[in-house]
Design a protein around this motif. Structure first.
Motif, PDB file in Angstrom:
ATOM      1  N   ALA A  47     -28.669 -24.891  20.020  1.00  0.00           N
ATOM      2  CA  ALA A  47     -27.564 -25.502  20.753  1.00  0.00           C
ATOM      3  C   ALA A  47     -27.916 -25.668  22.232  1.00  0.00           C
ATOM      4  CB  ALA A  47     -26.302 -24.655  20.594  1.00  0.00           C
ATOM      5  N   ASP A  48     -29.197 -25.901  22.520  1.00  0.00           N
ATOM      6  CA  ASP A  48     -29.624 -26.098  23.903  1.00  0.00           C
ATOM      7  C   ASP A  48     -28.900 -27.281  24.521  1.00  0.00           C
ATOM      8  OD1 ASP A  48     -31.440 -24.043  23.832  1.00  0.00           O
ATOM      9  OD2 ASP A  48     -33.142 -25.319  23.313  1.00  0.00           O
ATOM     10  N   GLY A  49     -28.453 -27.107  25.748  1.00  0.00           N
ATOM     11  CA  GLY A  49     -27.869 -28.215  26.494  1.00  0.00           C
ATOM     12  C   GLY A  49     -26.365 -28.353  26.364  1.00  0.00           C
ATOM     13  N   ILE A  50     -25.722 -27.575  25.501  1.00  0.00           N
ATOM     14  CA  ILE A  50     -24.267 -27.636  25.434  1.00  0.00           C
ATOM     15  C   ILE A  50     -23.689 -26.276  25.817  1.00  0.00           C
ATOM     16  CG2 ILE A  50     -24.245 -29.455  23.688  1.00  0.00           C
ATOM     17  CD1 ILE A  50     -23.302 -27.320  21.673  1.00  0.00           C
ATOM     18  N   THR A  51     -22.508 -26.307  26.393  1.00  0.00           N
ATOM     19  CA  THR A  51     -21.799 -25.102  26.801  1.00  0.00           C
ATOM     20  C   THR A  51     -20.326 -25.291  26.484  1.00  0.00           C
ATOM     21  OG1 THR A  51     -21.443 -25.953  29.029  1.00  0.00           O
ATOM     22  CG2 THR A  51     -23.410 -24.604  28.690  1.00  0.00           C
ATOM     23  N   VAL A  52     -19.546 -24.262  26.721  1.00  0.00           N
ATOM     24  CA  VAL A  52     -18.103 -24.396  26.562  1.00  0.00           C
ATOM     25  C   VAL A  52     -17.624 -25.469  27.541  1.00  0.00           C
ATOM     26  CG1 VAL A  52     -15.894 -23.215  26.850  1.00  0.00           C
ATOM     27  CG2 VAL A  52     -17.801 -22.031  25.780  1.00  0.00           C
ATOM     28  N   GLY A  53     -16.860 -26.415  27.046  1.00  0.00           N
ATOM     29  CA  GLY A  53     -16.376 -27.527  27.861  1.00  0.00           C
ATOM     30  C   GLY A  53     -17.138 -28.826  27.658  1.00  0.00           C
ATOM     31  N   THR A  54     -18.262 -28.771  26.939  1.00  0.00           N
ATOM     32  CA  THR A  54     -19.039 -29.983  26.673  1.00  0.00           C
ATOM     33  C   THR A  54     -18.209 -30.953  25.833  1.00  0.00           C
ATOM     34  OG1 THR A  54     -21.124 -28.756  26.733  1.00  0.00           O
ATOM     35  CG2 THR A  54     -21.154 -30.845  25.559  1.00  0.00           C
ATOM     36  N   ASP A  55     -18.355 -32.243  26.127  1.00  0.00           N
ATOM     37  CA  ASP A  55     -17.605 -33.278  25.402  1.00  0.00           C
ATOM     38  C   ASP A  55     -17.979 -33.328  23.928  1.00  0.00           C
ATOM     39  OD1 ASP A  55     -16.494 -34.025  27.793  1.00  0.00           O
ATOM     40  OD2 ASP A  55     -17.537 -35.952  27.940  1.00  0.00           O
ATOM     41  N   VAL A  56     -16.988 -33.639  23.102  1.00  0.00           N
ATOM     42  CA  VAL A  56     -17.193 -33.988  21.697  1.00  0.00           C
ATOM     43  C   VAL A  56     -16.805 -35.455  21.584  1.00  0.00           C
ATOM     44  CG1 VAL A  56     -16.445 -33.596  19.327  1.00  0.00           C
ATOM     45  CG2 VAL A  56     -16.736 -31.655  20.868  1.00  0.00           C
ATOM     46  N   ARG A  57     -17.707 -36.284  21.072  1.00  0.00           N
ATOM     47  CA  ARG A  57     -17.468 -37.729  21.021  1.00  0.00           C
ATOM     48  C   ARG A  57     -17.571 -38.263  19.600  1.00  0.00           C
ATOM     49  NH1 ARG A  57     -21.205 -39.611  26.144  1.00  0.00           N
ATOM     50  NH2 ARG A  57     -20.251 -38.195  27.660  1.00  0.00           N
ATOM     51  N   LEU A  58     -16.811 -39.300  19.365  1.00  0.00           N
ATOM     52  CA  LEU A  58     -16.845 -40.035  18.101  1.00  0.00           C
ATOM     53  C   LEU A  58     -16.960 -41.498  18.471  1.00  0.00           C
ATOM     54  CD1 LEU A  58     -16.521 -40.097  14.995  1.00  0.00           C
ATOM     55  CD2 LEU A  58     -14.071 -40.140  15.351  1.00  0.00           C
ATOM     56  N   ALA A  59     -18.021 -42.162  18.052  1.00  0.00           N
ATOM     57  CA  ALA A  59     -18.288 -43.563  18.388  1.00  0.00           C
ATOM     58  C   ALA A  59     -18.329 -43.771  19.899  1.00  0.00           C
ATOM     59  CB  ALA A  59     -17.255 -44.478  17.748  1.00  0.00           C
ATOM     60  N   ARG A  65     -13.610 -31.250  22.844  1.00  0.00           N
ATOM     61  CA  ARG A  65     -14.580 -30.509  23.638  1.00  0.00           C
ATOM     62  C   ARG A  65     -14.988 -29.251  22.895  1.00  0.00           C
ATOM     63  NH1 ARG A  65     -12.532 -26.284  26.749  1.00  0.00           N
ATOM     64  NH2 ARG A  65     -10.317 -25.947  26.451  1.00  0.00           N
ATOM     65  N   VAL A  66     -16.080 -28.639  23.336  1.00  0.00           N
ATOM     66  CA  VAL A  66     -16.543 -27.373  22.783  1.00  0.00           C
ATOM     67  C   VAL A  66     -15.662 -26.280  23.391  1.00  0.00           C
ATOM     68  CG1 VAL A  66     -18.477 -25.754  22.637  1.00  0.00           C
ATOM     69  CG2 VAL A  66     -18.898 -28.217  22.503  1.00  0.00           C
ATOM     70  N   THR A  67     -15.053 -25.443  22.540  1.00  0.00           N
ATOM     71  CA  THR A  67     -14.151 -24.409  23.050  1.00  0.00           C
ATOM     72  C   THR A  67     -14.758 -23.017  23.048  1.00  0.00           C
ATOM     73  OG1 THR A  67     -13.123 -24.208  20.872  1.00  0.00           O
ATOM     74  CG2 THR A  67     -12.062 -25.681  22.454  1.00  0.00           C
ATOM     75  N   SER A  68     -15.754 -22.754  22.187  1.00  0.00           N
ATOM     76  CA  SER A  68     -16.411 -21.448  22.219  1.00  0.00           C
ATOM     77  C   SER A  68     -17.786 -21.538  21.577  1.00  0.00           C
ATOM     78  CB  SER A  68     -15.562 -20.385  21.508  1.00  0.00           C
ATOM     79  OG  SER A  68     -15.559 -20.599  20.119  1.00  0.00           O
ATOM     80  N   MET A  69     -18.659 -20.628  22.013  1.00  0.00           N
ATOM     81  CA  MET A  69     -20.014 -20.528  21.460  1.00  0.00           C
ATOM     82  C   MET A  69     -20.402 -19.058  21.430  1.00  0.00           C
ATOM     83  SD  MET A  69     -22.103 -23.596  23.357  1.00  0.00           S
ATOM     84  CE  MET A  69     -23.605 -23.205  22.500  1.00  0.00           C
ATOM     85  N   ALA A  70     -21.048 -18.653  20.338  1.00  0.00           N
ATOM     86  CA  ALA A  70     -21.541 -17.285  20.232  1.00  0.00           C
ATOM     87  C   ALA A  70     -22.683 -17.249  19.223  1.00  0.00           C
ATOM     88  CB  ALA A  70     -20.428 -16.343  19.778  1.00  0.00           C
ATOM     89  N   LEU A  71     -23.603 -16.326  19.437  1.00  0.00           N
ATOM     90  CA  LEU A  71     -24.714 -16.153  18.516  1.00  0.00           C
ATOM     91  C   LEU A  71     -24.247 -15.347  17.319  1.00  0.00           C
ATOM     92  CD1 LEU A  71     -27.777 -16.455  17.948  1.00  0.00           C
ATOM     93  CD2 LEU A  71     -28.053 -14.230  19.028  1.00  0.00           C
ATOM     94  N   ASP A  72     -24.550 -15.842  16.121  1.00  0.00           N
ATOM     95  CA  ASP A  72     -24.264 -15.093  14.901  1.00  0.00           C
ATOM     96  C   ASP A  72     -25.483 -14.212  14.628  1.00  0.00           C
ATOM     97  OD1 ASP A  72     -23.802 -14.114  12.367  1.00  0.00           O
ATOM     98  OD2 ASP A  72     -23.218 -16.054  11.510  1.00  0.00           O
TER      99      ASP A  72
END
Length: 153
Positions: A47-59, A65-72
């Motif tokens: 997931a390099d290059g994205i963080t919480v708040g990164t845009d989510v786009r369709l077309a 937007r990305v709301t959370s990230m964590a390593l499993d």
């Protein structure tokens, strides 16, 4: 006394301009209140290059937007939660990909819609994902001539 009035007026103008910038920045980043959304989960190998708040786009249109990230720790994958605007129905065979805006641009999460008539429900997990591609490793393969072949003798 006239100096105090002019200082108060100048301070009020500066404060109004600062509040205008804050409001504009909130609108620009989508941080303003309003608009309902629902969350979907996904797991990326990289997931390099994205963080919480990164845009989510369709077309090419921002739909969340990305709301959370964590390593499993059990799978060593980046568990990610995205929010999607209410009213945007994502088919359940869709994929998520981390895409780049260009060589100097940032990354964003792209929804690649499928053709299924069944749609994801809030809280569902998107199974098909494509992680980010390292431009540095691609350039090193190109420049170094690393074709992956074993040299013959």
């Amino acid at each position: 006394m006239a100096e105090n009035k002019s200082e108060v007026i100048a301070g009020a103008v500066v404060l109004a301009v600062a509040l205008g910038f804050v409001f504009y920045a909130g609108k620009l980043t989508g941080a303003s209140a309003g608009g309902q959304s629902y969350e979907l989960g996904a797991s990326f190998r990289s997931a390099d290059g994205i963080t919480v708040g990164t845009d989510v786009r369709l077309a090419g249109v921002k739909v969340g937007r990305v709301t959370s990230m964590a390593l499993d720790p059990s799978t060593y994958r980046a568990g990610t939660t995205i929010s999607v605007a209410e009213g945007i129905s994502v088919p359940d065979d869709s994929a998520l990909a981390i895409s780049s805006e260009g060589l100097l641009g940032g990354n964003y999460v792209e929804i690649l819609p499928g053709g299924s008539p069944i749609h994801f429900e809030p809280g569902d997990q998107i199974e098909f994902t494509q992680g980010s591609i390292s431009l540095v490793s691609l350039l090193m393969k190109f420049v170094g001539g690393d074709s992956g072949e074993v040299p013959s003798e």
